[in-house]
Scaffold this motif. Structure first.
Motif, PDB file in Angstrom:
ATOM      1  N   ILE A  89       0.853  -1.201   0.000  1.00 36.21           N
ATOM      2  CA  ILE A  89       0.000   0.000   0.000  1.00 36.21           C
ATOM      3  C   ILE A  89       0.887   1.249   0.000  1.00 36.21           C
ATOM      4  N   LYS A  90       1.885   1.261   0.885  1.00 34.90           N
ATOM      5  CA  LYS A  90       2.732   2.469   1.005  1.00 34.90           C
ATOM      6  C   LYS A  90       3.512   2.731  -0.283  1.00 34.90           C
ATOM      7  N   GLU A  91       3.932   1.683  -0.971  1.00 37.33           N
ATOM      8  CA  GLU A  91       4.692   1.867  -2.219  1.00 37.33           C
ATOM      9  C   GLU A  91       3.770   1.980  -3.436  1.00 37.33           C
ATOM     10  N   GLN A  92       2.462   1.864  -3.200  1.00 40.00           N
ATOM     11  CA  GLN A  92       1.496   1.909  -4.311  1.00 40.00           C
ATOM     12  C   GLN A  92       1.925   0.935  -5.415  1.00 40.00           C
ATOM     13  N   ALA A  93       2.241  -0.295  -4.976  1.00 42.59           N
ATOM     14  CA  ALA A  93       2.839  -1.285  -5.874  1.00 42.59           C
ATOM     15  C   ALA A  93       1.758  -2.104  -6.575  1.00 42.59           C
ATOM     16  N   ALA A  94       1.049  -1.457  -7.466  1.00 43.39           N
ATOM     17  CA  ALA A  94       0.016  -2.162  -8.219  1.00 43.39           C
ATOM     18  C   ALA A  94      -0.304  -1.404  -9.489  1.00 43.39           C
ATOM     19  N   GLN A  95      -0.707  -2.175 -10.480  1.00 43.12           N
ATOM     20  CA  GLN A  95      -1.310  -1.528 -11.644  1.00 43.12           C
ATOM     21  C   GLN A  95      -2.689  -2.177 -11.778  1.00 43.12           C
ATOM     22  N   CYS A  96      -2.830  -3.255 -12.526  1.00 39.84           N
ATOM     23  CA  CYS A  96      -4.166  -3.872 -12.559  1.00 39.84           C
ATOM     24  C   CYS A  96      -4.457  -4.623 -11.274  1.00 39.84           C
ATOM     25  N   GLY A  97      -3.423  -5.154 -10.620  1.00 36.10           N
ATOM     26  CA  GLY A  97      -3.596  -5.793  -9.317  1.00 36.10           C
ATOM     27  C   GLY A  97      -3.900  -7.276  -9.345  1.00 36.10           C
ATOM     28  N   TYR A  98      -4.095  -7.859 -10.515  1.00 34.54           N
ATOM     29  CA  TYR A  98      -4.531  -9.263 -10.563  1.00 34.54           C
ATOM     30  C   TYR A  98      -3.485 -10.218  -9.987  1.00 34.54           C
ATOM     31  N   CYS A  99      -2.228  -9.919 -10.219  1.00 33.52           N
ATOM     32  CA  CYS A  99      -1.150 -10.812  -9.759  1.00 33.52           C
ATOM     33  C   CYS A  99      -0.778 -10.593  -8.299  1.00 33.52           C
ATOM     34  N   LEU A 100      -1.266  -9.494  -7.716  1.00 31.50           N
ATOM     35  CA  LEU A 100      -0.728  -9.074  -6.410  1.00 31.50           C
ATOM     36  C   LEU A 100      -0.965 -10.079  -5.301  1.00 31.50           C
ATOM     37  N   ASN A 101      -2.118 -10.756  -5.320  1.00 29.61           N
ATOM     38  CA  ASN A 101      -2.336 -11.772  -4.298  1.00 29.61           C
ATOM     39  C   ASN A 101      -1.144 -12.729  -4.250  1.00 29.61           C
ATOM     40  N   GLY A 102      -0.766 -13.226  -5.413  1.00 26.06           N
ATOM     41  CA  GLY A 102       0.320 -14.199  -5.461  1.00 26.06           C
ATOM     42  C   GLY A 102       1.646 -13.615  -5.037  1.00 26.06           C
ATOM     43  N   MET A 103       1.935 -12.415  -5.477  1.00 24.30           N
ATOM     44  CA  MET A 103       3.202 -11.774  -5.108  1.00 24.30           C
ATOM     45  C   MET A 103       3.275 -11.579  -3.588  1.00 24.30           C
ATOM     46  N   ILE A 104       2.198 -11.062  -3.030  1.00 22.77           N
ATOM     47  CA  ILE A 104       2.181 -10.791  -1.584  1.00 22.77           C
ATOM     48  C   ILE A 104       2.329 -12.092  -0.797  1.00 22.77           C
ATOM     49  N   MET A 105       1.635 -13.129  -1.214  1.00 22.54           N
ATOM     50  CA  MET A 105       1.711 -14.385  -0.466  1.00 22.54           C
ATOM     51  C   MET A 105       3.091 -15.028  -0.595  1.00 22.54           C
ATOM     52  N   SER A 106       3.701 -14.926  -1.771  1.00 22.56           N
ATOM     53  CA  SER A 106       5.041 -15.512  -1.926  1.00 22.56           C
ATOM     54  C   SER A 106       6.084 -14.733  -1.131  1.00 22.56           C
ATOM     55  N   ILE A 107       5.946 -13.420  -1.091  1.00 29.11           N
ATOM     56  CA  ILE A 107       6.888 -12.640  -0.276  1.00 29.11           C
ATOM     57  C   ILE A 107       6.673 -12.953   1.197  1.00 29.11           C
ATOM     58  N   ARG A 108       5.421 -13.106   1.595  1.00 26.41           N
ATOM     59  CA  ARG A 108       5.139 -13.470   2.993  1.00 26.41           C
ATOM     60  C   ARG A 108       5.792 -14.818   3.331  1.00 26.41           C
ATOM     61  N   ALA A 109       5.684 -15.763   2.413  1.00 28.58           N
ATOM     62  CA  ALA A 109       6.293 -17.087   2.640  1.00 28.58           C
ATOM     63  C   ALA A 109       7.809 -16.969   2.726  1.00 28.58           C
ATOM     64  N   LEU A 110       8.393 -16.142   1.860  1.00 30.46           N
ATOM     65  CA  LEU A 110       9.846 -15.933   1.909  1.00 30.46           C
ATOM     66  C   LEU A 110      10.247 -15.364   3.264  1.00 30.46           C
ATOM     67  N   LEU A 111       9.516 -14.336   3.723  1.00 29.53           N
ATOM     68  CA  LEU A 111       9.873 -13.702   4.996  1.00 29.53           C
ATOM     69  C   LEU A 111       9.629 -14.637   6.175  1.00 29.53           C
ATOM     70  N   ASN A 112       8.709 -15.581   6.032  1.00 26.42           N
ATOM     71  CA  ASN A 112       8.510 -16.578   7.097  1.00 26.42           C
ATOM     72  C   ASN A 112       9.768 -17.414   7.303  1.00 26.42           C
ATOM     73  N   ARG A 113      10.452 -17.731   6.199  1.00 25.54           N
ATOM     74  CA  ARG A 113      11.639 -18.589   6.340  1.00 25.54           C
ATOM     75  C   ARG A 113      12.935 -17.799   6.346  1.00 25.54           C
ATOM     76  N   ASN A 114      12.874 -16.539   5.905  1.00 27.78           N
ATOM     77  CA  ASN A 114      14.090 -15.719   5.823  1.00 27.78           C
ATOM     78  C   ASN A 114      13.699 -14.249   5.997  1.00 27.78           C
ATOM     79  N   PRO A 115      13.729 -13.756   7.242  1.00 26.70           N
ATOM     80  CA  PRO A 115      13.254 -12.394   7.495  1.00 26.70           C
ATOM     81  C   PRO A 115      14.158 -11.305   6.935  1.00 26.70           C
ATOM     82  N   ARG A 116      15.355 -11.659   6.502  1.00 24.65           N
ATOM     83  CA  ARG A 116      16.272 -10.659   5.953  1.00 24.65           C
ATOM     84  C   ARG A 116      16.760 -11.071   4.556  1.00 24.65           C
ATOM     85  N   PRO A 117      15.871 -11.166   3.609  1.00 26.04           N
ATOM     86  CA  PRO A 117      16.298 -11.614   2.279  1.00 26.04           C
ATOM     87  C   PRO A 117      17.065 -10.525   1.538  1.00 26.04           C
ATOM     88  N   THR A 118      17.928 -10.953   0.659  1.00 28.80           N
ATOM     89  CA  THR A 118      18.585 -10.022  -0.256  1.00 28.80           C
ATOM     90  C   THR A 118      17.622  -9.722  -1.410  1.00 28.80           C
TER      91      THR A 118
END
Ligand code: FES
Length: 155
Positions: A89-118
Protein backbone atom coordinates in the motif's frame (compact mmCIF):
# COMPACT_ATOMS: atom_id res chain seq x y z
CA UNK A 1 -13.70 -32.56 4.07
CA UNK A 2 -12.66 -30.41 7.02
CA UNK A 3 -10.36 -27.49 6.21
CA UNK A 4 -8.74 -24.89 8.43
CA UNK A 5 -8.63 -21.58 6.59
CA UNK A 6 -7.52 -18.32 8.16
CA UNK A 7 -7.87 -19.91 11.58
CA UNK A 8 -11.48 -21.02 11.02
CA UNK A 9 -12.65 -24.61 10.57
CA UNK A 10 -14.89 -25.28 7.57
CA UNK A 11 -16.69 -28.49 6.67
CA UNK A 12 -16.71 -28.49 2.90
CA UNK A 13 -18.98 -30.64 0.74
CA UNK A 14 -16.82 -31.23 -2.32
CA UNK A 15 -15.10 -34.12 -4.08
CA UNK A 16 -11.63 -34.88 -2.67
CA UNK A 17 -9.97 -34.02 -5.98
CA UNK A 18 -11.54 -30.54 -6.14
CA UNK A 19 -8.89 -27.86 -6.46
CA UNK A 20 -8.40 -25.88 -3.26
CA UNK A 21 -8.77 -22.63 -5.23
CA UNK A 22 -12.32 -23.50 -6.26
CA UNK A 23 -13.33 -24.27 -2.69
CA UNK A 24 -11.76 -21.06 -1.39
CA UNK A 25 -13.41 -18.86 -4.00
CA UNK A 26 -16.72 -20.60 -4.62
CA UNK A 27 -17.57 -22.19 -1.27
CA UNK A 28 -15.82 -19.95 1.24
CA UNK A 29 -16.12 -16.71 -0.78
CA UNK A 30 -12.45 -15.88 -0.27
CA UNK A 31 -11.59 -14.06 -3.47
CA UNK A 32 -8.08 -12.90 -2.59
CA UNK A 33 -6.58 -15.88 -4.45
CA UNK A 34 -7.20 -15.36 -8.16
CA UNK A 35 -7.82 -17.79 -11.00
CA UNK A 36 -5.25 -17.13 -13.71
CA UNK A 37 -3.90 -20.08 -15.67
CA UNK A 38 -5.33 -22.96 -13.63
CA UNK A 39 -2.11 -24.86 -14.38
CA UNK A 40 0.20 -23.86 -11.54
CA UNK A 41 2.20 -21.54 -13.74
CA UNK A 42 1.16 -17.92 -13.15
CA UNK A 43 1.05 -17.67 -9.34
CA UNK A 44 -2.19 -15.68 -9.11
CA UNK A 45 -3.82 -18.31 -6.88
CA UNK A 46 -1.02 -18.55 -4.30
CA UNK A 47 -1.96 -19.23 -0.67
CA UNK A 48 0.06 -20.27 2.36
CA UNK A 49 -0.12 -23.89 3.49
CA UNK A 50 1.68 -24.40 6.78
CA UNK A 51 3.44 -21.09 6.11
CA UNK A 52 4.80 -22.00 2.66
CA UNK A 53 3.58 -20.66 -0.68
CA UNK A 54 1.37 -23.08 -2.59
CA UNK A 55 -0.58 -22.87 -5.83
CA UNK A 56 -4.18 -23.49 -4.89
CA UNK A 57 -5.33 -24.15 -8.46
CA UNK A 58 -3.45 -27.46 -8.65
CA UNK A 59 -3.75 -28.69 -5.05
CA UNK A 60 -6.66 -31.07 -4.38
CA UNK A 61 -8.43 -30.47 -1.10
CA UNK A 62 -7.75 -34.05 0.01
CA UNK A 63 -4.16 -32.99 0.62
CA UNK A 64 -5.20 -30.03 2.73
CA UNK A 65 -7.01 -31.64 5.65
CA UNK A 66 -5.31 -30.88 8.96
CA UNK A 67 -3.09 -28.20 7.44
CA UNK A 68 -3.05 -24.49 8.16
CA UNK A 69 -4.30 -22.63 5.07
CA UNK A 70 -4.00 -18.84 4.93
CA UNK A 71 -5.34 -16.63 2.17
CA UNK A 72 -4.73 -12.96 1.52
CA UNK A 73 -7.77 -12.20 3.68
CA UNK A 74 -6.18 -14.03 6.61
CA UNK A 75 -2.89 -12.15 6.54
CA UNK A 76 -4.24 -8.96 8.00
CA UNK A 77 -7.13 -6.55 8.03
CA UNK A 78 -7.69 -3.06 6.66
CA UNK A 79 -7.08 -1.72 10.18
CA UNK A 80 -4.15 -4.03 10.93
CA UNK A 81 -2.49 -5.13 7.68
CA UNK A 82 0.35 -7.60 7.52
CA UNK A 83 3.72 -5.82 6.97
CA UNK A 84 3.75 -7.10 3.38
CA UNK A 85 0.28 -5.72 2.69
CA UNK A 86 1.26 -2.46 4.39
CA UNK A 87 4.40 -2.14 2.27
CA UNK A 88 2.47 -2.72 -0.97
CA UNK A 89 0.00 0.00 0.00
CA UNK A 90 2.73 2.47 1.00
CA UNK A 91 4.69 1.87 -2.22
CA UNK A 92 1.50 1.91 -4.31
CA UNK A 93 2.84 -1.29 -5.87
CA UNK A 94 0.02 -2.16 -8.22
CA UNK A 95 -1.31 -1.53 -11.64
CA UNK A 96 -4.17 -3.87 -12.56
CA UNK A 97 -3.60 -5.79 -9.32
CA UNK A 98 -4.53 -9.26 -10.56
CA UNK A 99 -1.15 -10.81 -9.76
CA UNK A 100 -0.73 -9.07 -6.41
CA UNK A 101 -2.34 -11.77 -4.30
CA UNK A 102 0.32 -14.20 -5.46
CA UNK A 103 3.20 -11.77 -5.11
CA UNK A 104 2.18 -10.79 -1.58
CA UNK A 105 1.71 -14.39 -0.47
CA UNK A 106 5.04 -15.51 -1.93
CA UNK A 107 6.89 -12.64 -0.28
CA UNK A 108 5.14 -13.47 2.99
CA UNK A 109 6.29 -17.09 2.64
CA UNK A 110 9.85 -15.93 1.91
CA UNK A 111 9.87 -13.70 5.00
CA UNK A 112 8.51 -16.58 7.10
CA UNK A 113 11.64 -18.59 6.34
CA UNK A 114 14.09 -15.72 5.82
CA UNK A 115 13.25 -12.39 7.50
CA UNK A 116 16.27 -10.66 5.95
CA UNK A 117 16.30 -11.61 2.28
CA UNK A 118 18.59 -10.02 -0.26
CA UNK A 119 17.15 -8.39 -3.35
CA UNK A 120 18.28 -11.45 -5.32
CA UNK A 121 16.37 -13.74 -2.96
CA UNK A 122 13.23 -11.61 -3.32
CA UNK A 123 13.57 -11.72 -7.09
CA UNK A 124 13.96 -15.49 -6.97
CA UNK A 125 10.80 -15.83 -4.86
CA UNK A 126 8.88 -13.87 -7.50
CA UNK A 127 10.46 -15.61 -10.46
CA UNK A 128 7.43 -17.70 -11.37
CA UNK A 129 4.79 -15.00 -10.91
CA UNK A 130 3.45 -13.59 -14.15
CA UNK A 131 2.70 -9.87 -14.33
CA UNK A 132 2.14 -7.99 -17.57
CA UNK A 133 1.74 -4.54 -16.03
CA UNK A 134 4.46 -2.02 -15.24
CA UNK A 135 4.69 -2.01 -11.45
CA UNK A 136 7.78 -4.20 -11.10
CA UNK A 137 9.98 -1.48 -9.60
CA UNK A 138 7.33 -0.59 -7.01
CA UNK A 139 6.76 -4.29 -6.24
CA UNK A 140 10.47 -4.76 -5.52
CA UNK A 141 10.46 -1.62 -3.36
CA UNK A 142 7.45 -2.95 -1.45
CA UNK A 143 9.09 -6.35 -0.95
CA UNK A 144 12.30 -4.80 0.42
CA UNK A 145 10.27 -2.43 2.62
CA UNK A 146 8.31 -5.40 3.99
CA UNK A 147 11.56 -7.27 4.64
CA UNK A 148 12.81 -4.27 6.62
CA UNK A 149 9.60 -4.12 8.65
CA UNK A 150 9.67 -7.83 9.46
CA UNK A 151 13.36 -7.80 10.39
CA UNK A 152 12.80 -4.72 12.57
CA UNK A 153 9.89 -6.39 14.36
CA UNK A 154 12.07 -9.43 15.16
CA UNK A 155 14.99 -7.35 16.55
FE1 FES B 1 -2.83 -21.12 -10.14
FE2 FES B 1 -2.10 -19.74 -12.32
S1 FES B 1 -4.08 -19.88 -11.40
S2 FES B 1 -0.81 -20.79 -10.90
Amino acid sequence: MRLTVNGNIHDVDAAPDTALLHVLRNDLELNGPKYGCGLGECGACTVLIDGAAARACVIPIEGCAGRDIVTLEGLGSRENPDPVQDAFIKEQAAQCGYCLNGMIMSIRALLNRNPRPTEAEVLESLRYHLCRCGAHIEIMRAAMRAAGLVAEARD
